[in-house]
Design an enzyme around this catalytic site. Structure first.
Site, mmCIF file in Angstrom:
data_model
loop_
_atom_site.group_PDB
_atom_site.id
_atom_site.type_symbol
_atom_site.label_atom_id
_atom_site.label_comp_id
_atom_site.label_asym_id
_atom_site.label_seq_id
_atom_site.Cartn_x
_atom_site.Cartn_y
_atom_site.Cartn_z
ATOM 1 N N TYR A 1 14.451 -2.135 -1.587
ATOM 2 C CA TYR A 1 13.572 -2.097 -2.526
ATOM 3 C C TYR A 1 12.264 -1.469 -2.704
ATOM 4 C CZ TYR A 1 10.470 -4.510 -6.123
ATOM 5 O OH TYR A 1 9.453 -4.971 -7.030
ATOM 6 N N CYS B 1 0.894 -1.275 0.069
ATOM 7 C CA CYS B 1 0.192 0.168 -0.038
ATOM 8 C C CYS B 1 0.790 1.136 0.158
ATOM 9 C CB CYS B 1 -0.804 -0.050 1.292
ATOM 10 S SG CYS B 1 -2.072 -1.213 1.606
ATOM 11 N N ASN C 1 -1.706 1.752 5.708
ATOM 12 C CA ASN C 1 -0.522 1.137 4.943
ATOM 13 C C ASN C 1 -0.169 0.199 6.165
ATOM 14 O OD1 ASN C 1 1.662 -0.004 3.561
ATOM 15 N ND2 ASN C 1 2.829 1.996 3.799
ATOM 16 N N GLY C 2 -0.047 -1.028 5.865
ATOM 17 C CA GLY C 2 0.492 -1.984 6.981
ATOM 18 C C GLY C 2 -0.236 -3.224 7.151
ATOM 19 N N GLY D 1 1.532 -0.139 -5.020
ATOM 20 C CA GLY D 1 0.359 -0.996 -5.053
ATOM 21 C C GLY D 1 -0.468 -0.674 -6.590
#
Ligand code: SF4
Length: 495
Positions: free
Chosen positions: A266, A20, A125-126, A50
């Site tokens: 990354y 996300c 997000n998570g 995402g």
């Protein structure tokens, strides 16, 4: 002659996926109807986090408006009409790659609910590592869930909190939550942004004129023309009112943070700043450290595009071995490509990635990739280099072996599918058929991001996918194992 055994090789297929990205804006500089436009632009810069679905919720001072869709930001929010449906000077949005809860429109965020205290929209997000347990408890108390997303648990906890203010309700809810969250919340009184106490997932804060903006990464601020102010600190709750007043709270006290070290490797875009460091500079340092730790006699250093490029530059600069592009990416191979018949299907035109034979042929090469997940793509790359005439193919990886799953919002295959989860180094080398294989050490990775090494007593980052040292309890995982154990009734041997 080229042997086209891998016509549709896509090097992006075998990666861990950040699930996300979030963006939020509140303030008059956004203009009365411009908040959603800025939000869409910010989300577009976060598209790498995402690509499956996107949503934006706005507030015009009286009402909330939500628009959500499957696919990319540009497919859903590039027209004036789509943005005109989202009026107001506060907006929050979300790009999603589904992890917990699976795909489907009902899980596309922001999620919205009309609570007794007013409207409540949240972009998360998570991943909440005890969501399943909390959900079971809430359902037993009569809660009715609309989605299968772990984020909805937060809404129910806020809705049932007995505290008087929205801030206190949110803190009360999040005290019960384990795992990773970077949240942007909208209510009729303004915006709140917060990170879990360990700060596992990133969240940054900026200014766009009088408006306050929040995003998963600083690159979103560059794109919308905002100024990066600072990161939202681990465990910090930032409240912003419509008059621009910013208040900050640390309800969980100050705990040693454990941000995700894979953001350096990354997930984040190289032009972002993460944890006070340029992501590009970190990746180049990782490559240099890798060259010091794992040197090899070779003619060329080649990146596995695109994410291996900065580390390959670092490896080349440190080792003195020239950097070249030995794998070329086609930007015109998409999902909608009509598969031609057998006669042309093996044409190199159809490849997303192709070997640069003129560079590779007859050379001893060092391939640099950011990580190895299942290893299947690494094997294909090595084969492709050999097909193109490489004399020796050495593989160097800019992260330690990924041998453990992530439970903090990153899509990871189960451990049995992770190459490093089922093989030692020698077996991995044999599997990918490289002449040599080496990974940066965990201490080397920490050194490359500006630390003396990993502090094993109090690690400075979350590195659980490399070490198995999870910074939080994993309640749902234990629950699942317990339930599976109950289902697997022991059966005696049948004589
Ligand atoms: S387990 Fe790995 S990918 Fe997940 S948060 Fe920790 S470092 Fe990041």
């Amino acid at each position: 002659m080229t042997n086209f055994t891998h016509p549709f090789l896509d090097l992006d297929g075998d990666k861990l996926r950040e699930e996300c990205g979030v963006f939020g804006i509140i303030g008059n500089s956004a203009g009365s109807n411009m908040a959603a436009s800025v939000c869409a632009l910010g989300l577009h810069a976060l598209q790498h986090r995402g690509q499956e679905a996107v949503g934006i919720t706005s507030f015009d001072g009286a009402e909330f408006f939500t628009s959500r869709g499957l696919g990319h930001v540009a497919e859903n929010f590039s027209s004036a009409e789509s943005l005109a449906e989202l009026p107001g000077h506060m907006a929050a949005g979300h790009v999603r790659y589904s992890t917990t809860g699976g795909a489907g429109m009902r899980n596309v965020q922001p999620l919205y609910a009309d609570l007794a205290s007013g409207g409540f929209a949240v972009a998360h997000n998570g991943n909440i590592s005890n969501a399943r347990k909390l959900r079971q408890e809430l359902v037993q108390k009569g809660a009715i869930f609309q989605s299968t997303s772990d984020t909805e648990v937060i809404i129910h906890l806020v809705a049932t909190s007995r505290y008087p203010t929205m801030l206190d309700k949110l803190v009360d809810a999040l005290r019960l939550v384990e795992g990773a969250y970077a949240l942007i919340v909208m209510t009729p009184r303004g915006m709140m942004a917060c990170r879990d106490p360990l700060g596992i997932r990133p969240l940054v804060m900026g200014k766009l004129g009088d408006a306050t903006v929040f995003a998963s990464e600083t690159v979103a601020f560059d794109v919308v023309g905002a100024e990066f102010v600072r990161q939202v600190e681990p465990g910090e709750f930032v409240e912003v009112d419509f008059d621009g007043t910013v208040r900050t709270h640390r309800p969980f006290g100050v705990i040693s943070p454990r941000p995700c070290i894979f953001e350096h490797v990354y997930f984040s875009r190289p032009d972002s700043i993460f944890n006070q460091r340029s992501v590009y500079a970190s990746r180049r340092s990782i490559g240099a450290e890798l060259a010091r730790e794992e040197p090899v006699e070779a003619d060329l250093v080649l990146p596995v595009p695109d994410s291996g490029v900065p580390a390959a530059i670092g490896y080349s600069q440190e080792s003195g071995i020239p950097f070249e592009l030995g794998i070329i990416r086609s930007h015109y191979v998409g999902r909608t490509f009509i598969q031609p018949g057998d006669a042309t299907r093996h044409s190199s035109v159809a490849r997303k990635h192709n070997a640069n034979r003129a560079i590779v042929e007859g050379k001893r090469i060092v391939l640099i990739d950011d990580s190895i997940v299942r290893g299947t793509t690494s094997l294909k790359i090595v084969q492709m280099m050999r097909d193109a005439g490489a004399k020796e193919v050495h593989f160097r990886v800019a992260s330690p072996p990924t041998g453990h799953g992530c439970y903090y919002g990153v899509d990871t295959p189960e451990r049995s599918k992770l190459l490093a989860g089922r093989m030692d180094l020698a077996a991995m080398r044999e599997f990918i058929q490289a002449d040599s294989l080496a990974f940066i050490s965990i201490d080397g990775l920490y050194r490359a991001v500006g630390l003396p090494g990993r502090d094993n007593a109090c690690p400075q980052y979350c590195d659980a996918c490399f070490t198995g040292d999870y910074p939080t309890t994993l309640t749902d995982l234990a629950l699942k194992r317990e339930q599976e154990a109950q289902l697997n009734l022991p059966v005696g041997k049948v004589a």
